[in-house]
Design a protein around this motif. Sequence first.
Motif, mmCIF file in Angstrom:
data_model
loop_
_atom_site.group_PDB
_atom_site.id
_atom_site.type_symbol
_atom_site.label_atom_id
_atom_site.label_comp_id
_atom_site.label_asym_id
_atom_site.label_seq_id
_atom_site.Cartn_x
_atom_site.Cartn_y
_atom_site.Cartn_z
ATOM 1 N N GLY A 154 0.798 -1.224 0.000
ATOM 2 C CA GLY A 154 0.000 0.000 0.000
ATOM 3 C C GLY A 154 0.825 1.265 0.000
ATOM 4 N N GLY A 155 1.909 1.277 -0.750
ATOM 5 C CA GLY A 155 2.764 2.454 -0.796
ATOM 6 C C GLY A 155 3.789 2.520 0.322
ATOM 7 N N ILE A 156 3.781 1.560 1.247
ATOM 8 C CA ILE A 156 4.736 1.509 2.358
ATOM 9 C C ILE A 156 5.691 0.356 2.102
ATOM 10 C CG2 ILE A 156 5.016 1.191 4.836
ATOM 11 C CD1 ILE A 156 2.272 2.391 5.238
ATOM 12 N N SER A 157 6.982 0.649 2.122
ATOM 13 C CA SER A 157 8.004 -0.370 1.861
ATOM 14 C C SER A 157 8.501 -0.960 3.170
ATOM 15 C CB SER A 157 9.175 0.233 1.079
ATOM 16 O OG SER A 157 8.739 0.716 -0.179
ATOM 17 N N VAL A 158 8.656 -2.288 3.182
ATOM 18 C CA VAL A 158 9.144 -3.017 4.352
ATOM 19 C C VAL A 158 10.377 -3.801 3.941
ATOM 20 C CG1 VAL A 158 8.607 -4.720 6.124
ATOM 21 C CG2 VAL A 158 6.821 -3.184 5.305
ATOM 22 N N GLN A 159 11.452 -3.646 4.683
ATOM 23 C CA GLN A 159 12.699 -4.349 4.410
ATOM 24 C C GLN A 159 12.887 -5.442 5.456
ATOM 25 O OE1 GLN A 159 16.121 -1.797 4.302
ATOM 26 N NE2 GLN A 159 17.355 -3.249 3.109
ATOM 27 N N PRO A 160 12.691 -6.710 5.107
ATOM 28 C CA PRO A 160 12.689 -7.774 6.128
ATOM 29 C C PRO A 160 14.030 -8.009 6.796
ATOM 30 C CG PRO A 160 12.530 -8.709 3.921
ATOM 31 C CD PRO A 160 12.362 -7.231 3.769
ATOM 32 N N VAL A 161 15.143 -7.613 6.157
ATOM 33 C CA VAL A 161 16.439 -7.894 6.759
ATOM 34 C C VAL A 161 16.623 -7.131 8.063
ATOM 35 C CG1 VAL A 161 17.665 -6.069 5.516
ATOM 36 C CG2 VAL A 161 18.906 -8.103 6.253
ATOM 37 N N GLU A 162 15.968 -5.973 8.221
ATOM 38 C CA GLU A 162 16.097 -5.217 9.461
ATOM 39 C C GLU A 162 15.544 -6.000 10.648
ATOM 40 O OE1 GLU A 162 17.708 -2.449 9.839
ATOM 41 O OE2 GLU A 162 18.159 -2.169 7.721
ATOM 42 N N PHE A 163 14.462 -6.703 10.445
ATOM 43 C CA PHE A 163 13.870 -7.495 11.530
ATOM 44 C C PHE A 163 14.568 -8.845 11.670
ATOM 45 C CE2 PHE A 163 10.714 -4.669 9.700
ATOM 46 C CZ PHE A 163 10.298 -3.972 10.820
ATOM 47 N N ALA A 164 15.198 -9.320 10.584
ATOM 48 C CA ALA A 164 15.948 -10.570 10.662
ATOM 49 C C ALA A 164 17.157 -10.435 11.588
ATOM 50 C CB ALA A 164 16.392 -11.012 9.269
ATOM 51 N N LYS A 165 17.742 -9.248 11.658
ATOM 52 C CA LYS A 165 18.873 -9.031 12.572
ATOM 53 C C LYS A 165 18.445 -9.221 14.020
ATOM 54 C CE LYS A 165 20.520 -5.532 9.316
ATOM 55 N NZ LYS A 165 20.736 -4.079 9.106
ATOM 56 N N ILE A 166 17.274 -8.691 14.375
ATOM 57 C CA ILE A 166 16.785 -8.822 15.749
ATOM 58 C C ILE A 166 16.451 -10.278 16.051
ATOM 59 C CG2 ILE A 166 15.033 -8.038 17.378
ATOM 60 C CD1 ILE A 166 14.738 -5.509 15.706
ATOM 61 N N ALA A 167 15.752 -10.944 15.118
ATOM 62 C CA ALA A 167 15.384 -12.347 15.334
ATOM 63 C C ALA A 167 16.620 -13.226 15.462
ATOM 64 C CB ALA A 167 14.498 -12.833 14.185
ATOM 65 N N PHE A 168 17.646 -12.954 14.673
ATOM 66 C CA PHE A 168 18.872 -13.747 14.759
ATOM 67 C C PHE A 168 19.560 -13.547 16.107
ATOM 68 C CE2 PHE A 168 23.520 -14.112 13.749
ATOM 69 C CZ PHE A 168 23.533 -15.492 13.645
ATOM 70 N N ALA A 169 19.553 -12.315 16.635
ATOM 71 C CA ALA A 169 20.150 -12.072 17.951
ATOM 72 C C ALA A 169 19.384 -12.801 19.048
ATOM 73 C CB ALA A 169 20.190 -10.573 18.236
ATOM 74 N N LEU A 170 18.046 -12.780 18.986
ATOM 75 C CA LEU A 170 17.240 -13.462 20.008
ATOM 76 C C LEU A 170 17.451 -14.971 19.962
ATOM 77 C CD1 LEU A 170 13.879 -11.495 19.583
ATOM 78 C CD2 LEU A 170 15.646 -11.119 21.297
ATOM 79 N N TRP A 171 17.400 -15.543 18.751
ATOM 80 C CA TRP A 171 17.541 -16.995 18.618
ATOM 81 C C TRP A 171 18.958 -17.454 18.903
ATOM 82 C CZ3 TRP A 171 20.534 -19.594 14.905
ATOM 83 C CH2 TRP A 171 20.380 -20.986 14.915
ATOM 84 N N GLY A 172 19.951 -16.725 18.394
ATOM 85 C CA GLY A 172 21.337 -17.115 18.619
ATOM 86 C C GLY A 172 21.699 -17.114 20.098
ATOM 87 N N ALA A 173 21.239 -16.102 20.842
ATOM 88 C CA ALA A 173 21.498 -16.077 22.282
ATOM 89 C C ALA A 173 20.809 -17.240 22.985
ATOM 90 C CB ALA A 173 21.020 -14.746 22.866
ATOM 91 N N HIS A 174 19.598 -17.588 22.546
ATOM 92 C CA HIS A 174 18.892 -18.721 23.148
ATOM 93 C C HIS A 174 19.655 -20.026 22.940
ATOM 94 C CE1 HIS A 174 15.771 -21.621 24.097
ATOM 95 N NE2 HIS A 174 15.817 -22.082 22.869
ATOM 96 N N VAL A 175 20.162 -20.247 21.746
ATOM 97 C CA VAL A 175 20.903 -21.482 21.464
ATOM 98 C C VAL A 175 22.190 -21.535 22.282
ATOM 99 C CG1 VAL A 175 22.141 -22.749 19.674
ATOM 100 C CG2 VAL A 175 19.913 -21.763 19.172
#
Length: 475
Positions: free
Chosen positions: A137-158
């Motif tokens: 709808g005219g708004i751009s979303v870049q998924p890599v920005e949120f992938a950085k946060i998810a990787f930090a959360l999951w990597g710390a958990h492992v």
Amino acid sequence: MPTASKTTAAPPKRAPGRGPGRGLFAPVTAWLTRPLASFHLLLAVFGLLTVFGLVMVLSASSVDSYSQAGTSYSVFGRQVLYCLVGLVLFYLALCIPVRLIRRYSMALLGVCLAMLALVLTPLGEEINGARSWFSLGGISVQPVEFAKIAFALWGAHVLVTKRGLLGQYRHLLVPVVPAALLMFALVMLQPDLGSTITLFIVLLGLLWFVGAPMRLFAVLALGGVTGTLALAVIEDYRMARLTVFLDPSADPTGNGYQSMQALYALADGGLFGQGLGQGWSKWQYLPYAHNDFIFAVIGEELGFLGCAVVLGLFALTAYVGMRIARRNTDPWIRIVAATLTLWTVSQAVINMGYVVGMLPITGLPLPLISSGGSSVVSSMLVFGLLANFARHEPEAIAALRSLGPGRVGRLLRLPTPDPYRPPAKRRPARPSTPPSRPATKASGAKATRRGTGKARAQGARSGPGSRAQTRGGHR
């Protein structure tokens, strides 16, 4: 009459290291010892960066907005909308229990990996030669920005789950490093070298704060530099950026135009700047003035003092983020808080570094200050997580549970955090009793003779009284 001699008491000796200037910092030191000091300090830094970013986006984008949309507030209006979405995510990250965030970190990483794969399909949108966005709808979303946060959360958990086995390289590196390599590959297929570098910083942060050996970082640093140079050589525009970094004046009207204009803007600012809204670089002289090069506009309009304020705010972000990590007892919170702080501050340093000509241009935005949807929303999400972690410091939990939520907690209706309970140590399993062997004829006869002998011996020891009682009992 003789008068008694008056004795004067000697003045008290000054304690060593307590100079007169020490009292100037006494109020600050006393305030920092309060239980919720980290939480309030983080909220203050977050608010200042957000407001400062909105003001500078309005100033830097007014000319570009008017030339494209006929109004000076089109880019600023979108930035306000992004900030509102980011504030919602900030509040959610602040309220969600930490145990739930950790429990669903694997699901978040899976969703982000799927988005990184889908953005490479025709569903993704290509902007400036990179297929890195979804347009909704005219708004751009870049998924890599949120992938950085998810990787930090999951990597710390492992890593926390396997912390007893991290002395072995296969447990330290697997599965965190293979997952990181998969994300690197998906991001470089877009292609986006700048985001790949920040993902690499997140990986380094996870391994550093979990206590990986130094020789591993030497190998990773060598591999990172080699990979970056190889990626720069195979693409002409990356090689041009590297060449411009080495000598911007070699092509001042071509590849070095943006770097030279940024330096001119910073030089025109001087100490106090041209004044807010009075800069000339945004009049089509400096490309992407409100995005990647907004720090140059800050230097031109607010001068060296404005740049120093930005540096001070990010230095304060680094301090409070590491303070939160140091004061927590939950190892997962410690690693995530330190890693997210390292990523945010490193991205700010990279942005300011290539604006002033100390680093090659990577296109990374300045967190919370540059215009852009995914960048500002993900940065607000990071600050929300850090604020949640600040309320989980042991002293903060004790104060909130004994004295109540306080004014900020009542205003935001924040739940009372639960104290950290370390996982129960597993007791070593008791060895099970080996099954009895089937009795053979010989062993059975021996057991029978042994039992008969024992019975005779007991009868002999019991004596005649015993036998009489037995007979009496039979009667």
